[in-house]
Design an enzyme around this catalytic site. Structure first.
Site: not given
Ligand SMILES: O=C(O)C1=C[C@@H](OP(=O)(O)O)[C@@H](O)[C@H](O)C1
Ligand SMILES: C=C(OP(=O)(O)O)C(=O)O
Length: 430
Positions: A51, A94, A96, A172, A315, A343, A346, A387-388, A413
């Site tokens: 990122d 990706n 954000g 964001q 997150d 991503e 989720r 990633h998460r 990421k």
């Protein structure tokens, strides 16, 4: 490309030391603020991950001179003085934050820039930010699907002084305007329409803009931010450790009933995700020692469930879902609808993978409940290029034998060496 990683269960009472990387959110904000600055800025404890590398490459194409010392985690940035940006296309994967923050950065200058990303980025909404920038006088064209990247920004700079923005999908969009608004031509009022999600990220933005020399105030009655044009002159900025990345090791201590020292953990962090520590303390995690940039925590043989609204900190919801598998009672996570536009979706992804382990997951539109079971079984875990998903489901493997995480490299990421750090907790400290 590593196809998968097997996670070994860990013995209760383990002791480990890990170091978390710099914060993604702070690194990408600092890069934008550094690019706006009047002189060279040194960024310390910088995160180098997908990122931030997309942001770095993007800013370089726009004219920034950037020097990197990756082993020292230092970056210097100095933007070429220019009224018009070079015409180019920026691919930002990706990320954000890079997609959204760069859009307003471009609006501070003249230029024709295309912002594009990977397949998932093209499914992540940007309409509310685009609409706000259009109302500020910037021309933006959707190159594929209306409301989504890729977008072509045709900017002559911003000269209007009022805009309304809907931030019910992502904070964001607002952070984007707040980061670059000091370099618009006139004072600007930004009025928030509807509810604002992920609020602490906006506080983080305000704090950082202030540190760089900006002047933004908030009028609660009007629900408006007021930005005065300002020039940034800060020389040096230190990035905090990433509190979302820390969540996996706080969780590992609780799930595995072990002791973990986390280095680069900032006690007085700007990040809302630092509150995850308090959530886990309520569940049973104990803090053994706390220094300015380090914490030692210890788990318990058995811990309690929690019912929590994670709208401020979406997150860490996946980390909590996995911790909830082994808690006493049902863990309920509320008000996190925007997890579905990150991503991956989720909430659905958690449902799929937790069900594979024999877990009971009740899916709601904007949240979920984890109902712990007496036993679970190993499974091959899909990670959805998220990633998460990889990092949180790896925690289940500390307790459940036979967990295989597919495409583990998606952790790059935000936390490229996550699995090396996870390995460190198996090495008993004497
Ligand atoms: O501003 C930021 O740095 C971020 C804000 C949050 O996004 P939303 O505001 O879209 O929830 C968060 O999920 C993301 O990882 C980083
Ligand atoms: C949602 C996330 O990232 P992004 O900055 O791409 O929105 C995340 O890191 O969990």
């Amino acid at each position: 490309m590593l196809k998968y990683i097997n996670i070994k269960p860990i013995e209760e009472g383990f002791k480990g030391i890990v170091t978390i990387p710099g914060s993604k959110s702070i690194s990408n904000r600092a890069l934008i603020l550094g690019a706006l600055s009047e002189k060279k800025v040194i960024l310390k404890n910088m995160l180098f991950s997908d990122d931030t590398l997309y942001m770095i490459e993007g800013l370089k194409k726009l004219g920034a001179a950037i020097d990197i010392s990756q082993d020292k985690k230092i970056l210097t940035i100095e933007m070429k003085p220019q009224e018009t940006l070079p015409t180019c296309e920026l691919f930002i994967g990706n990320a954000g934050t890079a997609m959204r923050f760069l859009a307003s950065y471009i609006a501070t200058k003249k230029g024709e820039i295309t912002l594009t990303g990977n397949k998932r980025m093209k499914e992540r909404p940007i309409k509310d930010l685009v609409g706000a920038l259009e109302n500020l006088g910037v021309t933006i064209k959707y190159l594929e699907k209306e409301g989504f990247p890729p977008i072509k920004i045709i900017s002559k700079g911003v000269s209007k002084s009022f805009v309304e923005i809907d931030c019910s999908k992502s904070s964001q969009y607002l952070s984007s305007l707040l980061l670059s608004g000091s370099y618009f031509k006139h004072p600007l009022e930004i009025k928030i329409k509807d509810t604002l999600v992920s609020k602490p990220y906006v506080s983080m933005t305000l704090n950082m803009v202030k540190d760089f020399g900006g002047n933004i105030t908030f009028d609660e009655n009007k629900n408006s931010f007021f930005i005065t044009p300002k020039k940034f002159t800060l020389d040096e900025y230190t990035i905090e450790g990433d509190m979302s990345s820390a969540s996996y090791f706080l969780g590992a201590a609780l799930i595995g009933n072990g002791t973990i020292t986390i280095k680069n953990f900032f006690k007085n962090s700007l990040q809302g995700d630092k509150d995850f520590l308090n959530i886990l303390i309520k569940m049973g995690l104990e803090v053994l020692d706390e220094k300015e940039k380090e914490i030692t925590v210890c788990g318990k043989h058995s811990y309690t469930a929690i019912d929590v609204n994670l709208n401020n900190t979406p997150d860490v919801a996946q980390t909590l879902a996995v911790i909830g598998l082994f808690a006493k009672g049902n863990t309920i996570v509320r008000d996190v609808a925007n997890m579905r536009i990150k991503e991956t979706d989720r909430i659905t992804a958690l449902n799929n993978e937790i069900s594979k382990l024999g877990g009971l997951f009740l899916e709601e539109k904007d949240g979920f409940t984890i109902i712990p079971q007496d036993s679970y079984h190993g499974a091959t875990i899909e990670t959805y290029d998220d990633h998460r998903m990889a990092m949180s489901l790896a925690l289940a493997g500390l307790k459940i034998p036979g967990i295989k995480i597919l495409n583990p490299e998606c952790v790059s990421k935000t936390f490229p060496n996550f699995f090396e750090e996870l390995n460190n907790i198996y090495n008993r400290e004497e």
